[in-house]
Design a protein around this motif. Structure first.
Motif, PDB file in Angstrom:
ATOM      1  N   LEU A 118      61.807  39.375  58.433  1.00  0.00           N
ATOM      2  CA  LEU A 118      60.639  40.046  58.988  1.00  0.00           C
ATOM      3  C   LEU A 118      59.340  39.489  58.409  1.00  0.00           C
ATOM      4  O   LEU A 118      58.319  39.419  59.098  1.00  0.00           O
ATOM      5  CB  LEU A 118      60.725  41.551  58.723  1.00  0.00           C
ATOM      6  CG  LEU A 118      61.801  42.304  59.510  1.00  0.00           C
ATOM      7  CD1 LEU A 118      61.812  43.772  59.131  1.00  0.00           C
ATOM      8  CD2 LEU A 118      61.596  42.137  61.011  1.00  0.00           C
ATOM      9  N   GLY A 147      56.785  37.939  60.828  1.00  0.00           N
ATOM     10  CA  GLY A 147      55.532  38.681  60.897  1.00  0.00           C
ATOM     11  C   GLY A 147      54.305  37.799  60.943  1.00  0.00           C
ATOM     12  O   GLY A 147      53.232  38.239  61.380  1.00  0.00           O
ATOM     13  N   TYR A 186      53.860  35.442  62.934  1.00  0.00           N
ATOM     14  CA  TYR A 186      53.601  35.157  64.347  1.00  0.00           C
ATOM     15  C   TYR A 186      53.512  36.440  65.190  1.00  0.00           C
ATOM     16  O   TYR A 186      53.666  36.395  66.409  1.00  0.00           O
ATOM     17  CB  TYR A 186      54.720  34.272  64.910  1.00  0.00           C
ATOM     18  CG  TYR A 186      54.906  32.989  64.147  1.00  0.00           C
ATOM     19  CD1 TYR A 186      53.975  31.957  64.260  1.00  0.00           C
ATOM     20  CD2 TYR A 186      55.978  32.821  63.286  1.00  0.00           C
ATOM     21  CE1 TYR A 186      54.129  30.785  63.544  1.00  0.00           C
ATOM     22  CE2 TYR A 186      56.133  31.655  62.564  1.00  0.00           C
ATOM     23  CZ  TYR A 186      55.205  30.646  62.700  1.00  0.00           C
ATOM     24  OH  TYR A 186      55.349  29.488  61.999  1.00  0.00           O
ATOM     25  N   ARG A 187      53.253  37.576  64.535  1.00  0.00           N
ATOM     26  CA  ARG A 187      53.281  38.836  65.278  1.00  0.00           C
ATOM     27  C   ARG A 187      52.162  38.925  66.311  1.00  0.00           C
ATOM     28  O   ARG A 187      52.306  39.632  67.315  1.00  0.00           O
ATOM     29  CB  ARG A 187      53.215  40.012  64.300  1.00  0.00           C
ATOM     30  CG  ARG A 187      51.926  40.110  63.508  1.00  0.00           C
ATOM     31  CD  ARG A 187      52.029  41.218  62.478  1.00  0.00           C
ATOM     32  NE  ARG A 187      52.379  42.478  63.116  1.00  0.00           N
ATOM     33  CZ  ARG A 187      53.021  43.473  62.492  1.00  0.00           C
ATOM     34  NH1 ARG A 187      53.373  43.326  61.216  1.00  0.00           N
ATOM     35  NH2 ARG A 187      53.277  44.590  63.132  1.00  0.00           N
ATOM     36  N   ARG A 188      51.051  38.188  66.098  1.00  0.00           N
ATOM     37  CA  ARG A 188      49.980  38.241  67.091  1.00  0.00           C
ATOM     38  C   ARG A 188      50.368  37.547  68.394  1.00  0.00           C
ATOM     39  O   ARG A 188      49.715  37.717  69.420  1.00  0.00           O
ATOM     40  CB  ARG A 188      48.700  37.618  66.533  1.00  0.00           C
ATOM     41  CG  ARG A 188      48.706  36.135  66.376  1.00  0.00           C
ATOM     42  CD  ARG A 188      47.285  35.605  66.155  1.00  0.00           C
ATOM     43  NE  ARG A 188      46.696  36.146  64.942  1.00  0.00           N
ATOM     44  CZ  ARG A 188      46.650  35.498  63.786  1.00  0.00           C
ATOM     45  NH1 ARG A 188      47.162  34.293  63.710  1.00  0.00           N
ATOM     46  NH2 ARG A 188      46.112  36.034  62.719  1.00  0.00           N
ATOM     47  N   ILE A 191      53.554  37.856  69.575  1.00  0.00           N
ATOM     48  CA  ILE A 191      54.683  38.619  70.114  1.00  0.00           C
ATOM     49  C   ILE A 191      54.189  40.017  70.455  1.00  0.00           C
ATOM     50  O   ILE A 191      53.810  40.791  69.571  1.00  0.00           O
ATOM     51  CB  ILE A 191      55.844  38.691  69.097  1.00  0.00           C
ATOM     52  CG1 ILE A 191      56.302  37.271  68.714  1.00  0.00           C
ATOM     53  CG2 ILE A 191      57.006  39.489  69.655  1.00  0.00           C
ATOM     54  CD1 ILE A 191      57.375  37.253  67.648  1.00  0.00           C
ATOM     55  N   PHE A 222      55.322  43.796  68.671  1.00  0.00           N
ATOM     56  CA  PHE A 222      56.183  43.321  67.580  1.00  0.00           C
ATOM     57  C   PHE A 222      56.710  44.491  66.749  1.00  0.00           C
ATOM     58  O   PHE A 222      57.892  44.540  66.409  1.00  0.00           O
ATOM     59  CB  PHE A 222      55.384  42.350  66.684  1.00  0.00           C
ATOM     60  CG  PHE A 222      56.147  41.858  65.480  1.00  0.00           C
ATOM     61  CD1 PHE A 222      56.975  40.756  65.574  1.00  0.00           C
ATOM     62  CD2 PHE A 222      56.047  42.517  64.254  1.00  0.00           C
ATOM     63  CE1 PHE A 222      57.687  40.303  64.465  1.00  0.00           C
ATOM     64  CE2 PHE A 222      56.745  42.069  63.151  1.00  0.00           C
ATOM     65  CZ  PHE A 222      57.568  40.963  63.260  1.00  0.00           C
ATOM     66  N   SER A 223      55.831  45.429  66.413  1.00  0.00           N
ATOM     67  CA  SER A 223      56.262  46.531  65.560  1.00  0.00           C
ATOM     68  C   SER A 223      57.296  47.411  66.247  1.00  0.00           C
ATOM     69  O   SER A 223      58.219  47.931  65.598  1.00  0.00           O
ATOM     70  CB  SER A 223      55.046  47.359  65.130  1.00  0.00           C
ATOM     71  OG  SER A 223      54.365  47.869  66.273  1.00  0.00           O
ATOM     72  N   ALA A 231      60.692  45.549  66.173  1.00  0.00           N
ATOM     73  CA  ALA A 231      61.292  45.440  64.835  1.00  0.00           C
ATOM     74  C   ALA A 231      61.536  46.791  64.189  1.00  0.00           C
ATOM     75  O   ALA A 231      62.024  46.846  63.053  1.00  0.00           O
ATOM     76  CB  ALA A 231      60.381  44.598  63.934  1.00  0.00           C
ATOM     77  N   THR A 250      63.055  47.633  60.447  1.00  0.00           N
ATOM     78  CA  THR A 250      62.180  48.123  59.379  1.00  0.00           C
ATOM     79  C   THR A 250      62.637  49.470  58.859  1.00  0.00           C
ATOM     80  O   THR A 250      62.344  49.842  57.708  1.00  0.00           O
ATOM     81  CB  THR A 250      60.732  48.228  59.883  1.00  0.00           C
ATOM     82  OG1 THR A 250      60.705  49.070  61.053  1.00  0.00           O
ATOM     83  CG2 THR A 250      60.189  46.853  60.232  1.00  0.00           C
ATOM     84  N   LEU A 282      63.717  39.205  68.741  1.00  0.00           N
ATOM     85  CA  LEU A 282      62.725  38.483  67.936  1.00  0.00           C
ATOM     86  C   LEU A 282      63.065  36.999  67.859  1.00  0.00           C
ATOM     87  O   LEU A 282      62.171  36.141  67.921  1.00  0.00           O
ATOM     88  CB  LEU A 282      62.648  39.086  66.528  1.00  0.00           C
ATOM     89  CG  LEU A 282      61.977  40.446  66.407  1.00  0.00           C
ATOM     90  CD1 LEU A 282      62.026  40.945  64.974  1.00  0.00           C
ATOM     91  CD2 LEU A 282      60.531  40.368  66.887  1.00  0.00           C
TER      92      LEU A 282
END
Length: 549
Positions: free
Chosen positions: A33, A37, A39-41, A43, A46-47, A50, A54, A76
């Motif tokens: 993660l 994370g 590259y979360r912008r 995807i 994203f939260s 995941a 988490t 992911l």
């Protein structure tokens, strides 16, 4: 120079992610993660995707990798391997490198700020070798920078580079001249690039922080080599476009200053670098000279002439067979320059037959065993005998005296080691340098006797004695003894009985060698100027410059 974006390595890394099995521990989930994370912008949601994973990171939660976790993990992975998370470089913008090191791995991210946010172009991480894992924190942080510049060399070689690190000491290390040999070697490698180092807290540098801690189960399959600590085709900023090996490296600079001619087939980046570097050179017919960083003008040399100068400064009459760094500094003191001088000096020393046959002095022996604080030059002298040696013109001993502040050495070949010759040597020493405040010696009978005590009382000099239980008291003279003995061993040749004839040259070599504690040579500290070495008086052939019409 036309550069293209090579994404083959990125594809290999994405293939690894695509084949990555789901994590089986909390540590594995946190590592995955953390890496994803970054590259979360790119995807969307994203939260939300995941969230099942988490949830397993919460305190006192049983680790059950359920069907929802597997679906989140596979989603992911798919988005990481298919989404356009990397951008193409813009050659008009400076490159930025995020660097970080952990106790077992290093990580780096190359990118640019085409918009408000940092956008990645390339990323890299590698596990350290066992030896590199034992480096100090500063060495590890600089190792990451060297790794990044070697990895992204094609992007950075002619562009401005901004390095972000959480180790603020690196900002000042590039200007430090008395660092460890390993750090100096890396700093010299980075001189080829236009580098600016900036401090950035680890909490704001999450990408490389995760990369430096990322566990790679395919490490042995993908990259079996360790971190490369040397650069290919090292030239330290050399600019040349000719294939002829006989052409000097500075021919383009000489042509510009002497004939106002500049090569027309340079790219815009090469032109910027060329006109930035050419300002530091000027033409003094028939030689090209450079104004170096220390504001000293040195003549540019190349080819066989550079080799002859290096040979004279290493194993000439006043060379002393010192190591690569001290040999290169002696070349600089002689007033000569070429870009790869440190690399050439290192290669020359490793090929010197005499140096390889003799034992090497450790770094500990090169430094004083105990630094003694003194007020003025020639206030504190250490004195000691060396020998007995094979008889040379009736001499069997060498009496050595060294000044503790300037590291200036006086020595004389003597037939005996009694009090009479010691007192005669000291009177000659006092008449040249003045009476010191104190003299340090061991408890030998040639120093502890009535005749020696009367001379000390007459000139008002304090006599300090060392003991076998505290050898650091006279540590400086012991270091000087080893240095002189090493020089004599490498210069006398097969006829060992000729050492007394070589003593003056050995003293010259020792006095003109760079000393790290004082930051210069003893000769320059005593006389306020660099010593004129024989190499400066030799008539070397001037390099033939090909002036284009």
């Amino acid at each position: 120079m036309g550069l293209s974006v090579d994404i083959s390595n990125d594809k290999a890394k994405f293939d690894v992610i695509a084949k990555l099995p789901h994590p089986t521990t909390v540590k594995g989930i946190r590592s995955f993660l953390g890496h994803a994370g970054f590259y979360r912008r790119f995807i969307q949601d994203f939260s939300k995707i995941a969230r099942p994973m988490t949830h397993l990171l919460e305190k006192e939660t049983p680790f059950i990798f359920s069907k929802e976790c597997i679906e989140a993990f596979e989603t992911l992975k798919k988005k990481l391997t298919q989404a356009p998370i990397l951008v193409a470089p813009d050659w008009d913008l400076p490159f930025e490198i995020m660097c970080d090191a952990s106790n077992f791995a290093v990580g780096a991210v190359l990118g640019q700020r085409m918009t408000k946010h940092f956008q990645p172009i390339h990323y890299a991480s590698k596990t350290m070798t066992e030896a590199q894992a034992h480096y100090t924190t500063t060495e590890k942080e600089l190792l990451v920078v060297v790794f990044a510049f070697e990895k992204f060399r094609l992007y950075l070689v002619l562009s401005k580079s901004i390095v972000y690190t959480d180790h603020s000491a690196l900002k000042y290390l590039l200007a430090k001249q008395d660092a460890k040999p390993r750090l100096l070697w890396w700093i010299l490698l980075l001189q080829e690039f236009d580098v600016v180092i900036r401090d950035k807290k680890g909490t704001k540098n999450l990408a490389t922080d995760h990369l430096s801690r990322l566990e790679n189960p395919h490490q042995n399959e993908l990259e079996k080599k360790g971190i490369t600590e040397t650069f290919p085709l090292e030239a330290l900023g050399m600019v040349t476009f000719r294939g002829d090996n006989n052409t000097p490296w500075f021919a383009d600079f000489a042509n510009y200053h002497a004939g106002n001619f500049a090569i027309k087939r340079m790219s815009s980046q090469q032109k910027r670098k060329f006109f930035k570097d050419v300002k530091h050179y000027f033409w003094d017919d028939p030689f090209l000279c450079k104004i170096c960083a220390d504001q000293v003008i040195r003549r540019c040399v190349s080819g066989q002439e550079a080799f002859d100068i290096l040979k004279a400064c290493h194993n000439g009459p006043t060379g002393g067979h010192y190591g690569a760094n001290y040999t290169a500094k002696k070349v600089f003191d002689s007033g000569f320059y070429w870009p790869t001088i440190y690399k050439d000096a290192h290669d020359f020393v490793t090929r010197c037959d005499i140096c390889q046959r003799q034992g090497k002095i450790s770094q500990r022996d090169e430094m004083p065993q105990n630094s003694i604080q003194v007020c003025e030059i020639f206030d504190m002298w250490g004195i000691d005998f060396m020998g007995p040696f094979p008889s040379s013109r009736g001499n069997k001993y060498i009496l050595v005296a060294v000044d503790y502040l300037s590291k200036w050495v006086e020595a004389k070949a003597l037939p005996t080691n009694d009090a009479r010759v010691v007192c005669k040597f000291l009177k000659s020493l006092f008449s040249r340098f003045g009476a010191p405040r104190a003299i340090i010696s061991d408890r030998g009978t040639h120093f502890c006797n009535d005749q020696f005590s009367k001379v000390m009382l007459k000139y008002g000099v304090t006599h300090r004695l060392s003991t076998a239980y505290h050898p650091q008291t006279s540590g400086q003279v012991e270091v000087s003894n080893r240095g002189l003995k090493r020089i004599l061993e490498r210069t006398v040749g097969e006829n060992r009985a000729s050492w007394s004839d070589k003593l003056d040259d050995a003293l010259w070599a020792f006095r003109t060698a760079y000393k790290t504690p004082i930051g210069c040579t003893p000769y320059k500290l005593v006389y306020g100027k660099a010593c004129h070495l024989p190499i400066e008086l030799d008539e070397f052939g001037a390099p033939s410059l090909l002036l284009c019409p």
